[in-house]
Write an enzyme that holds these catalytic residues in place. Sequence first.
Site, PDB file in Angstrom:
ATOM      1  CB  SER A 194      31.779   0.378  -2.772  1.00  0.00           C
ATOM      2  OG  SER A 194      31.874   1.150  -1.775  1.00  0.00           O
ATOM      3  CE  LYS A 195      27.435  -5.704  -2.573  1.00  0.00           C
ATOM      4  NZ  LYS A 195      27.461  -7.187  -2.100  1.00  0.00           N
ATOM      5  NE  ARG A 196      33.356   3.667   1.004  1.00  0.00           N
ATOM      6  CZ  ARG A 196      34.166   3.314   0.106  1.00  0.00           C
ATOM      7  NH1 ARG A 196      34.140   1.755  -0.261  1.00  0.00           N
ATOM      8  NH2 ARG A 196      34.881   3.906  -0.639  1.00  0.00           N
TER       9      ARG A 196
END
Length: 492
Positions: free
Chosen positions: A254-256
């Site tokens: 994910s973006k994290r």
Amino acid sequence: MSSVRVRFAPSPTGYLHVGGARTALFNWLFARHHSGVFVLRIEDTDAARSTEAATQVILDALEYLGLDWDEGPGRGGDYGPYYQSQRLNLYKEYAATLIERGRAYECYCTPEELDQRRQEQMKQGRDTRYDGRCRHLSEEERQALKAQGRVPVIRFASLEEGETLVEDLVRGTVTFDNITQVDDFVIFKSDGMPTYNFAVVVDDALMKITHVIRGEDHLSNTPKQIQIYEALGFEPPKFAHIPMILGPDKSLLSKRHGATSVTQFQDEGYLASAMVNYLSLLGWGYDDSQTIFSISELIEKFSIGRVSKNPAVFDIQKLEWMNGVYIRELSLDELYEAALPYWQKAGFLPEEVSAEVKEYALKILKELQTRLKLVADAVDLAQYFFVDDYPYQEEIVQKILTKPQTEDIMNYVHGVIKDAPKLDEEYLKPQFQVGLEKFGIKMGGLIQPIRVALTGTNVSPGIYDVLELLGKERVLARIERTLVMLREKELI
């Protein structure tokens, strides 16, 4: 294997992310390996979330990766992908067929009623599923519900006994219980739009898709789709559900975890060849010894049989390493074309580059090529070649330019450069050697302060290459500028 037809069918509700790009690539490689057809279909029936801009981002990302598609009417009759929003009449036609055959029905339950029943099922510890109460409504009951102003959805009448088997090319036989795992799901929403599970079957059947290669997260949808195929009299395609992509912490990527969209990787300077090579290894491998594959090798060697069941871990450091390998394989002209947009955006080069300036840029890239992991790195690493008011790294200044004799060393080198007939190692090295004896220092004690003076940092190509590229006038000016800076800060 003959007549292979596969498809990539993204929803235009955002960027094309790594997982979608890997799915597109596996389909494309499979099609090319079998001399088959790669279809692009835009699943844009979610009018609230689908946008033209998001569609264009997907098309641009596929173009960047070199994943060309083979057919499709596009918009306005132009060559391009298929769009589900242009096929609504087909979905309505096949939904009507299912109703006629008793395999679909109108459901008038409101969202509030459905939610209340779901809560009751949860309290009783039962699986949450539609209870089928609209499945056997009489005509009078339907008319009464319509009179209340209720707008129905259409539900598929799923099998009420037995099992649905998914013969998966990656996972083997996967069994789903029809009672507990496949309820009467919605195939047409009240707004007149088909749901994913229904539209995808109609499209894949009519487009004669032979193999559906997609993420493992779609496996739970497959028994529903197989039942629709069979209810409509279509032969299901072969399914292959490829493993999920995880971040380094083993959670879903994910973006994290950093960049996940193909566009962002492109902007950061990852070469398409490196991206394709790396994405191909996320869940697939030919053997344990080979990591670098050309496009032609991937096409030749790719097979579903070598796709892993296990999740793939996205390793940004490995991707950076691989990108560096591909950068080093570029010709200088290819690297120049790749770096040019970054240098122009940074203001280093004009829109129209003269032959003389291009020659200078090529010389810089020759020195930097082995140091680049990303093409975008060429901005920071080349800044001092283009900008005369480059910043000094304060920590490096304190570490190197505050040592005893710094001012004398720099004045000595200034004199050597000023008198030099040409700035090359053959002439300068003996002169620098004299300086070493004069100041009682080693070569690093002379070169490092000069490097910081010329570049603002202590990491650069070889000092003789830097001197030659900058030229006498700029070198002298930079030494003088550095001495002024040191005096103003009272560091010498």
